[in-house]
Write a protein that holds these residues in place. Structure first.
Motif, PDB file in Angstrom:
ATOM      1  N   ASP A 298       0.841  -1.188   0.000  1.00 46.68           N
ATOM      2  CA  ASP A 298       0.000   0.000   0.000  1.00 46.68           C
ATOM      3  C   ASP A 298       0.884   1.249   0.000  1.00 46.68           C
ATOM      4  OD1 ASP A 298      -2.591   1.109  -0.085  1.00 46.68           O
ATOM      5  OD2 ASP A 298      -2.479   1.609   2.032  1.00 46.68           O
ATOM      6  N   PHE A 299       0.356   2.315  -0.548  1.00 44.82           N
ATOM      7  CA  PHE A 299       1.092   3.576  -0.581  1.00 44.82           C
ATOM      8  C   PHE A 299       0.104   4.724  -0.534  1.00 44.82           C
ATOM      9  CE2 PHE A 299       0.009   2.714  -4.955  1.00 44.82           C
ATOM     10  CZ  PHE A 299      -0.297   3.962  -5.486  1.00 44.82           C
ATOM     11  N   SER A 300       0.617   5.878  -0.178  1.00 45.79           N
ATOM     12  CA  SER A 300      -0.203   7.081  -0.146  1.00 45.79           C
ATOM     13  C   SER A 300       0.714   8.269  -0.398  1.00 45.79           C
ATOM     14  CB  SER A 300      -0.897   7.226   1.212  1.00 45.79           C
ATOM     15  OG  SER A 300      -1.705   8.392   1.259  1.00 45.79           O
ATOM     16  N   PHE A 301       0.196   9.263  -1.094  1.00 44.50           N
ATOM     17  CA  PHE A 301       0.994  10.471  -1.304  1.00 44.50           C
ATOM     18  C   PHE A 301       0.109  11.703  -1.189  1.00 44.50           C
ATOM     19  CE2 PHE A 301      -0.415   9.245  -5.575  1.00 44.50           C
ATOM     20  CZ  PHE A 301      -0.929  10.448  -6.061  1.00 44.50           C
ATOM     21  N   SER A 302       0.756  12.824  -0.954  1.00 48.10           N
ATOM     22  CA  SER A 302       0.050  14.089  -0.822  1.00 48.10           C
ATOM     23  C   SER A 302       0.997  15.189  -1.257  1.00 48.10           C
ATOM     24  CB  SER A 302      -0.371  14.299   0.644  1.00 48.10           C
ATOM     25  OG  SER A 302      -0.966  15.561   0.824  1.00 48.10           O
ATOM     26  N   HIS A 303       0.436  16.268  -1.770  1.00 50.59           N
ATOM     27  CA  HIS A 303       1.299  17.402  -2.110  1.00 50.59           C
ATOM     28  C   HIS A 303       0.588  18.712  -1.843  1.00 50.59           C
ATOM     29  CE1 HIS A 303      -0.986  17.785  -5.859  1.00 50.59           C
ATOM     30  NE2 HIS A 303      -0.672  16.536  -6.178  1.00 50.59           N
ATOM     31  N   THR A 304       1.380  19.707  -1.573  1.00 46.68           N
ATOM     32  CA  THR A 304       0.909  21.066  -1.375  1.00 46.68           C
ATOM     33  C   THR A 304       1.945  21.969  -2.024  1.00 46.68           C
ATOM     34  OG1 THR A 304       0.112  22.650   0.293  1.00 46.68           O
ATOM     35  CG2 THR A 304       2.065  21.363   0.860  1.00 46.68           C
ATOM     36  N   ARG A 305       1.849  23.250  -1.816  1.00 47.78           N
ATOM     37  CA  ARG A 305       2.724  24.173  -2.525  1.00 47.78           C
ATOM     38  C   ARG A 305       4.212  23.816  -2.378  1.00 47.78           C
ATOM     39  NH1 ARG A 305       2.074  29.782  -0.137  1.00 47.78           N
ATOM     40  NH2 ARG A 305      -0.081  29.064  -0.294  1.00 47.78           N
TER      41      ARG A 305
ATOM     42  N   VAL B  19       5.060   4.277   1.981  1.00 46.43           N
ATOM     43  CA  VAL B  19       4.866   2.953   1.394  1.00 46.43           C
ATOM     44  C   VAL B  19       4.954   1.915   2.504  1.00 46.43           C
ATOM     45  CG1 VAL B  19       5.920   1.209  -0.099  1.00 46.43           C
ATOM     46  CG2 VAL B  19       5.766   3.570  -0.882  1.00 46.43           C
ATOM     47  N   SER B  20       4.092   0.902   2.434  1.00 44.36           N
ATOM     48  CA  SER B  20       4.154  -0.186   3.405  1.00 44.36           C
ATOM     49  C   SER B  20       3.838  -1.497   2.719  1.00 44.36           C
ATOM     50  CB  SER B  20       3.157   0.043   4.548  1.00 44.36           C
ATOM     51  OG  SER B  20       3.133  -1.074   5.417  1.00 44.36           O
ATOM     52  N   ALA B  21       4.549  -2.541   3.109  1.00 47.32           N
ATOM     53  CA  ALA B  21       4.318  -3.868   2.538  1.00 47.32           C
ATOM     54  C   ALA B  21       3.444  -4.735   3.439  1.00 47.32           C
ATOM     55  CB  ALA B  21       5.651  -4.570   2.303  1.00 47.32           C
ATOM     56  N   ASP B  22       3.031  -4.214   4.600  1.00 48.11           N
ATOM     57  CA  ASP B  22       2.268  -5.067   5.520  1.00 48.11           C
ATOM     58  C   ASP B  22       1.031  -4.415   6.119  1.00 48.11           C
ATOM     59  OD1 ASP B  22       3.400  -3.282   7.306  1.00 48.11           O
ATOM     60  OD2 ASP B  22       4.892  -4.700   8.035  1.00 48.11           O
ATOM     61  N   SER B  23       0.722  -3.171   5.743  1.00 51.72           N
ATOM     62  CA  SER B  23      -0.486  -2.543   6.280  1.00 51.72           C
ATOM     63  C   SER B  23      -0.909  -1.383   5.396  1.00 51.72           C
ATOM     64  CB  SER B  23      -0.245  -2.038   7.710  1.00 51.72           C
ATOM     65  OG  SER B  23       0.656  -0.954   7.713  1.00 51.72           O
ATOM     66  N   ALA B  24      -2.174  -0.981   5.532  1.00 52.27           N
ATOM     67  CA  ALA B  24      -2.658   0.192   4.808  1.00 52.27           C
ATOM     68  C   ALA B  24      -2.038   1.449   5.410  1.00 52.27           C
ATOM     69  CB  ALA B  24      -4.178   0.256   4.891  1.00 52.27           C
ATOM     70  N   VAL B  25      -1.806   2.438   4.570  1.00 52.99           N
ATOM     71  CA  VAL B  25      -1.162   3.676   5.031  1.00 52.99           C
ATOM     72  C   VAL B  25      -1.887   4.883   4.452  1.00 52.99           C
ATOM     73  CG1 VAL B  25       1.131   2.673   5.366  1.00 52.99           C
ATOM     74  CG2 VAL B  25       0.491   3.564   3.111  1.00 52.99           C
ATOM     75  N   GLY B  26      -1.654   6.034   5.074  1.00 50.90           N
ATOM     76  CA  GLY B  26      -2.190   7.295   4.581  1.00 50.90           C
ATOM     77  C   GLY B  26      -1.203   8.408   4.869  1.00 50.90           C
ATOM     78  N   ALA B  27      -1.172   9.408   4.009  1.00 52.36           N
ATOM     79  CA  ALA B  27      -0.229  10.525   4.179  1.00 52.36           C
ATOM     80  C   ALA B  27      -0.903  11.833   3.817  1.00 52.36           C
ATOM     81  CB  ALA B  27       1.010  10.314   3.304  1.00 52.36           C
ATOM     82  N   ASP B  28      -0.524  12.895   4.520  1.00 53.85           N
ATOM     83  CA  ASP B  28      -1.004  14.224   4.147  1.00 53.85           C
ATOM     84  C   ASP B  28       0.031  15.263   4.543  1.00 53.85           C
ATOM     85  OD1 ASP B  28      -3.129  15.854   2.968  1.00 53.85           O
ATOM     86  OD2 ASP B  28      -3.248  16.752   4.944  1.00 53.85           O
TER      87      ASP B  28
END
Length: 221
Positions: A85-92, A99-108
């Motif tokens: 699982d992976f998550s990405f976020s961007h701002t100015r 990134v994780s190979a064993d659990s769900a993830v979130g990023a902000d």
């Protein structure tokens, strides 16, 4: 969980960015070029590249095996291996990816600035509002963005995004807070959500690092 942070100070579109376009999918390539402003182009490009860089570094996958899609809730997924699982976020001028190979993830990630306190009743739990309101001046602003990024990282990890009733989610509640980690870097506040026994250590990279990573892989093959 592996976490990467990238920031850049110039919005100019350079020959290096033109070269890096060849390392993303044709669909993403076309979407990037539809942006009018170069700042938006760069954010979209480096969000895609940073995600690929993290996946290539921490999994046995190759460039050709990185196939992506979106769930109904617009959460991006890796078709090649659904256990990653992976998550990405961007701002100015800033991008965050985990990134994780064993659990769900979130990023902000959010850039600190004038906080829109008027929306707190619509998106924050009463305990979160009290936590923010009890601070003064600069600290109050920081607390707002800390809670905001933690809430978004949490809902991204859960796959709901911000379409649920956010006022029912209390990121200060211990069982939720245990899955969250936040930090400040430069003018940004970052949060990630996942299963970790120790706070993840973010790796800071530059646009030069990204360019060297992808062109170096090409020349070493």
């Amino acid at each position: 969980m592996y976490t990467y942070f990238l920031s850049f100070f110039s919005d100019a579109w350079t020959p290096e960015e033109e070269i890096l376009l060849s390392y993303i999918s044709p669909e993403r390539h076309a979407r990037i070029l539809r942006y009018v402003h170069t700042a938006d182009r760069k954010l979209s490009l480096y969000a895609a590249l940073l995600t690929r860089m993290a996946l290539l570094t921490h999994t046995p996958l190759t460039m050709n095996e990185l196939q992506f899609d979106y769930k109904e809730n617009h959460k991006p997924v890796l078709l090649t291996d659904s256990s990653i699982d992976f998550s990405f976020s961007h701002t100015r001028n800033g991008v965050l990816c985990c990134v994780s190979a064993d659990s769900a993830v979130g990023a902000d990630i959010e850039i600190t600035g004038e906080a829109p306190y008027q929306i707190m009743d619509m998106v924050f739990h009463p305990e979160e509002i009290a936590y923010i309101s009890s601070a003064t001046n600069t600290e109050k602003q920081k607390r707002f963005f800390k809670v905001w990024t933690r809430k978004e990282a949490y809902t991204k990890r859960n796959g709901t995004g911000l379409v649920c009733d956010l006022t029912n989610i209390n990121t200060l509640e211990p069982s939720i807070a245990a899955s969250l980690h936040s930090w400040e870097t430069d003018r940004y506040i970052c949060s990630v959500c996942g299963n970790f026994t120790a706070p993840p250590l973010p790796q800071q990279v530059s646009t030069k690092d990204v360019f060297a990573f992808f062109t170096g892989r090409l020349f070493s093959q």
